[in-house]
Scaffold this active site. Structure first.
Site, PDB file in Angstrom:
ATOM      1  N   ALA A  46       0.798  -1.230   0.000  1.00  0.00           N
ATOM      2  CA  ALA A  46       0.000   0.000   0.000  1.00  0.00           C
ATOM      3  C   ALA A  46       0.829   1.277   0.000  1.00  0.00           C
ATOM      4  O   ALA A  46       0.298   2.352   0.255  1.00  0.00           O
ATOM      5  CB  ALA A  46      -0.922  -0.003   1.213  1.00  0.00           C
ATOM      6  N   TYR A 200       4.497 -14.642 -14.765  1.00  0.00           N
ATOM      7  CA  TYR A 200       3.555 -13.653 -14.229  1.00  0.00           C
ATOM      8  C   TYR A 200       2.118 -14.090 -14.494  1.00  0.00           C
ATOM      9  O   TYR A 200       1.263 -14.031 -13.595  1.00  0.00           O
ATOM     10  CB  TYR A 200       3.816 -12.283 -14.860  1.00  0.00           C
ATOM     11  CG  TYR A 200       2.847 -11.212 -14.419  1.00  0.00           C
ATOM     12  CD1 TYR A 200       2.927 -10.670 -13.136  1.00  0.00           C
ATOM     13  CD2 TYR A 200       1.865 -10.734 -15.277  1.00  0.00           C
ATOM     14  CE1 TYR A 200       2.039  -9.681 -12.729  1.00  0.00           C
ATOM     15  CE2 TYR A 200       0.977  -9.745 -14.868  1.00  0.00           C
ATOM     16  CZ  TYR A 200       1.059  -9.223 -13.605  1.00  0.00           C
ATOM     17  OH  TYR A 200       0.189  -8.253 -13.188  1.00  0.00           O
TER      18      TYR A 200
END
Length: 300
Positions: A46, A200
């Site tokens: 965050a 990924y």
């Protein structure tokens, strides 16, 4: 009875939602005006981008926000920014390195000890198309951080989330999951030539399959969506985190704020079950004891 499997009659007291965000197209401004005063929210990764913006949006709604990040200097700076912009002083930084099972266990233990309740867990942090790096425990970095790290963290906090009902889990994935494939013979890219893009895509498909299996085990709501820029991404993620009208919604995939189906492999329940079992083995999750984790060494 499996401690993860909750009877339908207690859905209202189960985790209120396992939610998946896909980082591609946003669906507009969050239509919900719901506030979350006093509710505790954990957002991983965050300190920047979507994670920071989501934390900011939820801080504006009165939440007790915990920013969980690897780089504490950036995390503290982000928390300070959010406190200053929202005037919400209940925004704090905590250390969490998703590339370390030890760090994840320490973070979870501290949360369980210090936080009376956890209402919303937003698994946002991700590594994207890095070189052939490995985590502290020897996992391919993207699979280890994007999937295994959040898998372990979520399981460690499940009992706390259940006790804090109604509560929600939000997992961030990617449109790249469409090109993903779970190779159970080589999840960590030890036998094949390393392809960072394919790794990924596999990690993001794994996130969707994890979310699906988590929802099945909880017999509770699950949502997915597509998101775009940090500001736009925070709108659908905020919506799924706070919207009262989504309570009870289960097994849905959202493109922005509209429901859409995910890729076919993402809906394969057998693959989801198998991935859960293998992930639990890799991170040392003791399913026989519920959501507790034993400090087992990884197989060499």
């Amino acid at each position: 009875m499996n401690r993860y499997l909750l009877p339908l009659s207690v859905l209202g007291t189960a985790v209120g939602g396992a939610v998946l965000l896909r980082d591609y197209v946003a669906g507009g401004v969050c239509p919900s005006k719901a506030s979350i005063p006093g509710k505790t929210v954990i957002v991983t990764g965050a300190n920047t981008g979507i994670g920071k913006q989501t934390a900011l949006e939820l801080a504006r709604r009165g939440g007790n926000i915990i920013l969980a990040c690897r780089d504490m200097e950036k995390c503290e700076a982000a928390a300070k920014d959010i406190r200053g912009e929202t005037l919400n002083h209940h925004v704090n930084a905590r250390h969490l390195d998703l590339a370390s099972l030890k760090s994840i266990r320490e973070f979870a233990a501290k949360i369980i000890e210090e936080e009376e309740q956890v209402h919303i867990l937003i698994n946002n942090a991700a590594v994207m198309r890095c070189p052939r790096w490995t985590t502290e425990d020897g996992f391919e970095m993207q699979f280890g951080v994007n999937h295994l790290g959040h898998f372990l963290l979520t399981n460690l906090l499940l009992d706390k989330l259940k006790a804090s009902a109604p509560s929600r889990i939000i997992n961030l994935s990617s449109l790249a999951h469409i090109a993903g494939h779970i190779d159970f013979d080589d999840l960590n890219w030890e036998k094949r030539k390393y392809d960072t893009k394919a790794a990924y895509c596999q990690s993001k498909l794994a996130v969707i399959l994890f979310t699906r299996e988590l929802s099945r085990r909880l017999q509770g709501p699950i949502f997915w969506m597509l998101v775009k820029s940090p500001q736009l991404a925070a709108q659908p993620s905020t919506y799924l985190a706070v919207a009262e009208e989504l309570e009870g919604v289960s097994g849905k995939y959202f493109d922005g704020l509209k429901e859409k189906p995910p890729a076919p492999e993402a809906e394969d329940e057998e693959v989801a079950r198998r991935l859960w079992a293998e992930s639990a083995r890799l991170v040392g999750l003791d399913l026989s004891g519920g959501s507790s984790v034993r400090g087992q060494p990884l197989p060499k």
